[in-house]
Motif scaffolding. Structure first.
Motif, PDB file in Angstrom:
ATOM      1  N   ILE A 188       0.858  -1.186   0.000  1.00 28.63           N
ATOM      2  CA  ILE A 188       0.000   0.000   0.000  1.00 28.63           C
ATOM      3  C   ILE A 188       0.894   1.237   0.000  1.00 28.63           C
ATOM      4  O   ILE A 188       1.780   1.364   0.850  1.00 28.63           O
ATOM      5  N   TYR A 189       0.646   2.116  -0.949  1.00 30.44           N
ATOM      6  CA  TYR A 189       1.396   3.365  -1.045  1.00 30.44           C
ATOM      7  C   TYR A 189       0.443   4.551  -0.879  1.00 30.44           C
ATOM      8  O   TYR A 189      -0.748   4.457  -1.204  1.00 30.44           O
ATOM      9  N   SER A 190       0.981   5.664  -0.423  1.00 30.99           N
ATOM     10  CA  SER A 190       0.194   6.894  -0.325  1.00 30.99           C
ATOM     11  C   SER A 190      -0.096   7.439  -1.711  1.00 30.99           C
ATOM     12  O   SER A 190       0.496   7.006  -2.717  1.00 30.99           O
ATOM     13  N   LYS A 199       4.757   7.355  -0.858  1.00 29.70           N
ATOM     14  CA  LYS A 199       5.432   6.766   0.289  1.00 29.70           C
ATOM     15  C   LYS A 199       4.830   5.401   0.584  1.00 29.70           C
ATOM     16  O   LYS A 199       3.617   5.217   0.519  1.00 29.70           O
ATOM     17  N   LEU A 200       5.696   4.441   0.904  1.00 33.47           N
ATOM     18  CA  LEU A 200       5.227   3.109   1.262  1.00 33.47           C
ATOM     19  C   LEU A 200       4.557   3.162   2.632  1.00 33.47           C
ATOM     20  O   LEU A 200       5.158   3.598   3.609  1.00 33.47           O
ATOM     21  N   ARG A 212      -6.308  -0.916   8.737  1.00 33.46           N
ATOM     22  CA  ARG A 212      -6.839   0.372   9.199  1.00 33.46           C
ATOM     23  C   ARG A 212      -5.968   1.488   8.651  1.00 33.46           C
ATOM     24  O   ARG A 212      -4.753   1.472   8.814  1.00 33.46           O
ATOM     25  N   LEU A 213      -6.593   2.456   7.989  1.00 33.70           N
ATOM     26  CA  LEU A 213      -5.869   3.536   7.325  1.00 33.70           C
ATOM     27  C   LEU A 213      -6.581   4.862   7.534  1.00 33.70           C
ATOM     28  O   LEU A 213      -7.809   4.901   7.673  1.00 33.70           O
ATOM     29  N   TYR A 218      -5.214   5.666  -1.884  1.00 33.52           N
ATOM     30  CA  TYR A 218      -4.031   4.824  -1.760  1.00 33.52           C
ATOM     31  C   TYR A 218      -3.785   4.064  -3.065  1.00 33.52           C
ATOM     32  O   TYR A 218      -4.727   3.730  -3.790  1.00 33.52           O
ATOM     33  N   HIS A 219      -2.514   3.810  -3.330  1.00 29.87           N
ATOM     34  CA  HIS A 219      -2.109   3.053  -4.512  1.00 29.87           C
ATOM     35  C   HIS A 219      -1.751   1.644  -4.063  1.00 29.87           C
ATOM     36  O   HIS A 219      -0.904   1.458  -3.188  1.00 29.87           O
ATOM     37  N   ILE A 220      -2.397   0.640  -4.666  1.00 32.83           N
ATOM     38  CA  ILE A 220      -2.217  -0.744  -4.274  1.00 32.83           C
ATOM     39  C   ILE A 220      -1.455  -1.487  -5.371  1.00 32.83           C
ATOM     40  O   ILE A 220      -1.815  -1.400  -6.550  1.00 32.83           O
TER      41      ILE A 220
END
Length: 329
Positions: A188-190, A199-200, A212-213, A218-220
């Motif tokens: 999962i990346y920002s 950012k990872l 939980r985020l 988010y970029h998967i």
């Protein structure tokens, strides 16, 4: 390679350059989100400093000898301070899974903060001297950090923290069936920042676990197997809701063997290299019968044994399971 959202608002985005940011509508009630807390994502391992993004590097005002009242406040009486957290401003108090950290500016430490206390409690009470503190509340990868001021007096209202957080659960499909959780992992990346970088947030996550985020995009990046069967897309996590998305992988499974003659026994300790037609390395391995999961396409397979090198070009189709034989001749 397409993402198939279980939530109709989790849109397919096979090309990172063609991102759309449509709001997500799929959600469960807050109680469902907390009820799944047993499916923890293991976020406790992150170091405390990582939670202070945006605050750790800021200088907290220091006591000044020219202001004796401020100095007296910093060394004042001890006051019990109760903390509570919510997923959303109008949500119920979170009852489990919270980790709290309290920091304070260290005199003479160039604006840096030191950690004073940590508690794993839904509603902790910290005994703090009057003064200013930095408090972090985290729930999995969701967190919030802000400053509080403790004032003299035995009775103080609870310090409330709003995480503005939700949950994400990913399901992976291969050939129309759900993939075994130990064959898929995703990172999962920002969302992209002002410098167009990500950012990872979390690596090596497994399907069907609730992560939980904080609310946001988010970029998967999902990987099936150990090679290049990869799918990526964007999803949006909404505060107080559980977003469920599914990803469909295209892949083929191939077992490789080097034989002295067609149909012969595989030679042990063979060194294998799988490359794209352009010469880019996809996978290296050693063994008589290595098995790898690859994205559909054309590859050059190179086998080395007893100082000799053999190679063969192969083409793999989606859903195919095959044995690739290289004959020593």
């Amino acid at each position: 390679m397409l993402w198939t959202p279980m939530n109709p608002h989790v849109m397919d985005k096979p090309d990172d350059r063609q991102q759309s940011r449509r709001p997500q509508a799929a959600a469960t009630l807050f109680a469902l989100f907390l009820g799944c807390a047993c499916l923890s994502d293991g976020a406790q391992a992150q170091s405390p400093a990582d939670w202070l993004t945006g605050l750790q590097g800021q200088s907290t005002p220091q006591p000044d000898a020219a202001h004796p009242a401020q100095n007296a406040e910093q060394s004042g009486e001890v006051v019990p301070v109760r903390m509570v957290a919510r997923l959303t401003a109008d949500g119920e108090e979170i009852e489990e899974g919270l980790v709290w950290r309290v920091f304070q500016h260290a005199p003479g430490a160039d604006g840096r903060s030191i950690q004073l206390a940590t508690k794993q409690d839904a509603h902790p009470t910290f005994k703090l001297k009057t003064g200013d503190y930095i408090v972090n509340a985290s729930l999995g990868r969701a967190h919030i950090t802000r400053r509080i001021t403790v004032k003299p007096g035995a009775e103080q209202p609870a310090e409330e923290f709003v995480l503005n957080a939700g949950g994400l659960r990913l399901k992976a499909l291969v050939a129309g069936a759900e993939a075994a959780s130990n064959t898929v992992n995703y990172a999962i990346y920002s969302d992209r920042d002002q410098t167009d970088n990500r950012k990872l947030v979390l690596s090596a996550a497994r399907p069907n676990l609730i992560i939980r985020l904080n609310a946001g995009i988010y970029h998967i990046v999902s990987t099936y197997g150990d090679c290049n069967a990869i799918v990526s897309s964007d999803v949006t996590v909404e505060a107080g809701k559980l977003t469920e998305a599914s990803v469909t992988h295209s892949a083929a499974k191939a077992t490789f063997k080097l034989v002295p003659r067609a149909g012969g026994e595989a030679l042990p300790d063979t060194q294998w290299t799988i490359q794209t037609p352009q010469g880019e390395e996809v996978k290296e391995s050693v063994g008589a019968l290595p098995t790898h999961i690859l994205a559909p396409g054309t590859y050059t397979v190179v086998a080395k044994s007893a100082g000799r090198t053999f190679q063969r070009e192969i083409t793999l189709a989606n859903g195919e399971t095959t044995q690739v034989e290289l004959v020593m001749n």
